[in-house]
Design a protein around this motif. Sequence first.
Motif, PDB file in Angstrom:
ATOM      1  N   LEU B  82       0.839  -1.202   0.000  1.00  0.00           N
ATOM      2  CA  LEU B  82       0.000   0.000   0.000  1.00  0.00           C
ATOM      3  C   LEU B  82       0.878   1.258   0.000  1.00  0.00           C
ATOM      4  O   LEU B  82       0.595   2.230  -0.710  1.00  0.00           O
ATOM      5  CB  LEU B  82      -0.931   0.019   1.226  1.00  0.00           C
ATOM      6  CG  LEU B  82      -1.982  -1.074   1.339  1.00  0.00           C
ATOM      7  CD1 LEU B  82      -2.855  -0.836   2.570  1.00  0.00           C
ATOM      8  CD2 LEU B  82      -2.856  -1.136   0.090  1.00  0.00           C
ATOM      9  N   GLU B  83       1.954   1.219   0.792  1.00  0.00           N
ATOM     10  CA  GLU B  83       2.875   2.363   0.849  1.00  0.00           C
ATOM     11  C   GLU B  83       3.522   2.591  -0.521  1.00  0.00           C
ATOM     12  O   GLU B  83       3.655   3.723  -0.971  1.00  0.00           O
ATOM     13  CB  GLU B  83       3.962   2.116   1.907  1.00  0.00           C
ATOM     14  CG  GLU B  83       3.442   2.074   3.341  1.00  0.00           C
ATOM     15  CD  GLU B  83       3.199   3.460   3.948  1.00  0.00           C
ATOM     16  OE1 GLU B  83       3.343   4.477   3.229  1.00  0.00           O
ATOM     17  OE2 GLU B  83       2.857   3.525   5.146  1.00  0.00           O
ATOM     18  N   LEU B  84       3.892   1.487  -1.152  1.00  0.00           N
ATOM     19  CA  LEU B  84       4.523   1.584  -2.473  1.00  0.00           C
ATOM     20  C   LEU B  84       3.560   2.220  -3.473  1.00  0.00           C
ATOM     21  O   LEU B  84       3.935   3.121  -4.231  1.00  0.00           O
ATOM     22  CB  LEU B  84       4.937   0.187  -2.943  1.00  0.00           C
ATOM     23  CG  LEU B  84       5.663   0.117  -4.285  1.00  0.00           C
ATOM     24  CD1 LEU B  84       6.963   0.907  -4.245  1.00  0.00           C
ATOM     25  CD2 LEU B  84       5.953  -1.334  -4.657  1.00  0.00           C
ATOM     26  N   ASN B  85       2.308   1.748  -3.453  1.00  0.00           N
ATOM     27  CA  ASN B  85       1.310   2.299  -4.377  1.00  0.00           C
ATOM     28  C   ASN B  85       1.025   3.768  -4.090  1.00  0.00           C
ATOM     29  O   ASN B  85       0.580   4.498  -4.971  1.00  0.00           O
ATOM     30  CB  ASN B  85       0.014   1.483  -4.304  1.00  0.00           C
ATOM     31  CG  ASN B  85       0.200   0.084  -4.843  1.00  0.00           C
ATOM     32  OD1 ASN B  85       1.188  -0.200  -5.519  1.00  0.00           O
ATOM     33  ND2 ASN B  85      -0.731  -0.811  -4.537  1.00  0.00           N
ATOM     34  N   ALA B  86       1.277   4.206  -2.840  1.00  0.00           N
ATOM     35  CA  ALA B  86       1.079   5.611  -2.480  1.00  0.00           C
ATOM     36  C   ALA B  86       2.332   6.434  -2.766  1.00  0.00           C
ATOM     37  O   ALA B  86       2.381   7.630  -2.455  1.00  0.00           O
ATOM     38  CB  ALA B  86       0.687   5.721  -1.007  1.00  0.00           C
ATOM     39  N   GLY B  87       3.360   5.786  -3.333  1.00  0.00           N
ATOM     40  CA  GLY B  87       4.561   6.515  -3.711  1.00  0.00           C
ATOM     41  C   GLY B  87       5.654   6.554  -2.656  1.00  0.00           C
ATOM     42  O   GLY B  87       6.655   7.247  -2.826  1.00  0.00           O
ATOM     43  N   HIS B  88       5.468   5.800  -1.575  1.00  0.00           N
ATOM     44  CA  HIS B  88       6.473   5.814  -0.503  1.00  0.00           C
ATOM     45  C   HIS B  88       7.381   4.597  -0.631  1.00  0.00           C
ATOM     46  O   HIS B  88       7.253   3.626   0.115  1.00  0.00           O
ATOM     47  CB  HIS B  88       5.816   5.830   0.872  1.00  0.00           C
ATOM     48  CG  HIS B  88       4.747   6.881   1.007  1.00  0.00           C
ATOM     49  ND1 HIS B  88       3.607   6.715   1.767  1.00  0.00           N
ATOM     50  CD2 HIS B  88       4.648   8.132   0.465  1.00  0.00           C
ATOM     51  CE1 HIS B  88       2.843   7.799   1.678  1.00  0.00           C
ATOM     52  NE2 HIS B  88       3.451   8.678   0.896  1.00  0.00           N
ATOM     53  N   ALA B  89       8.314   4.653  -1.568  1.00  0.00           N
ATOM     54  CA  ALA B  89       9.149   3.487  -1.871  1.00  0.00           C
ATOM     55  C   ALA B  89      10.046   3.106  -0.698  1.00  0.00           C
ATOM     56  O   ALA B  89      10.239   1.909  -0.425  1.00  0.00           O
ATOM     57  CB  ALA B  89       9.977   3.761  -3.111  1.00  0.00           C
TER      58      ALA B  89
END
Lengths: 222, 130
Positions: B82-89
């Motif tokens: 979910l974090e990745l999809n929100a741009g928080h790699a």
Amino acid sequence: MSTIRLLPMALVAALAVLGGCANKPVPYDYTAFRQANPRTLLVLPPINDSPDVKASSSVWAQATLPLAEAGYYVLPVTLVDETFRQNGIQTASDAQDIPREKLRDFFGADAAVYIKVTKYGTTYHVISSDTVVEAQARIVDLRSGALLWEGRAAASSSEQGNGNNSLAVLLVSAVVKQIINTTTDAAYGYAGIADSRLLGPRVNGVLPGPRSPAYGKEIAAQ
Amino acid sequence: MPALVSARRLALAAGIATLVGCAHQPAPLYMWGSFPQQQYDILLRSGASPDAQMQAMQVQAEKAAAANKALPPGFRAHLGMLELNAGHAQRAKELFAAEKAAFPESAPYMDKLLGKLDSRTQPANTKTPA
């Protein structure tokens, strides 16, 4: 007088023995399961034979709990879903058709769980509505291809007491039940029950895995 | 009268003890919270807000830590996605690594995901706020 009193008690006692823990189905042959001794399970997207499009997601999302509580590491289904989509795998049957060597190589799981949902949803009758979820599962070793375990289970709203009253009351309750069942996604709840019956601890069920305190012990004697 | 009541209670207790005896349940290994439902919402892609779910999962993680209970398999990895999809790699990387630390069995899959992240997040990272 005393025999009349004793008779029902004896009957109850006999029923308790018969209905309790004393059922003795044919013991499952766990030879292959024990030999494979899997630690990690990849639950593949369930094939859906029901008309409800939510069936696969519902049964898939709730399959992790019983298997993890049984002592296995279960690969996160939402990430597995994303991985399949990114690789052009669109349907559950496409995913279940992937050669086991490829699954093993990509996910590193010891075994895969193949689920098929045979019934899912609410059917409406004149005086009642029933919510039924029924599924079957196979666990296959991804290293050898051996079938380790298979089973089936179901859960249904009609298991709860239906015993009441006049036709008028039944008609109302059918309508109410129908509304409740559709608005709160009742089948989702029954899918959770079906999943835990299918994959949770029981006689002839999935063996406890390495993270379980029951690892190495069986639910029933051999 | 009280004797009768207590006799009934005793019989009831005995009945329950018999039923429970067969279906003895050990303590759960993990604190599940809403995790199955959260996975369902994401699988359905029904428009459930990932932001709200990330927040709810943070609260669940804090609760589990406070109660000294283990988070279930996949919890950290799911939150990482979910974090990745929100741009928080960067946050995603930490969570995938945390999944691996909590469950070493997940290493082959987590390493694949981490490797993919490394190869594609270099330019995206510059845009991600710290």
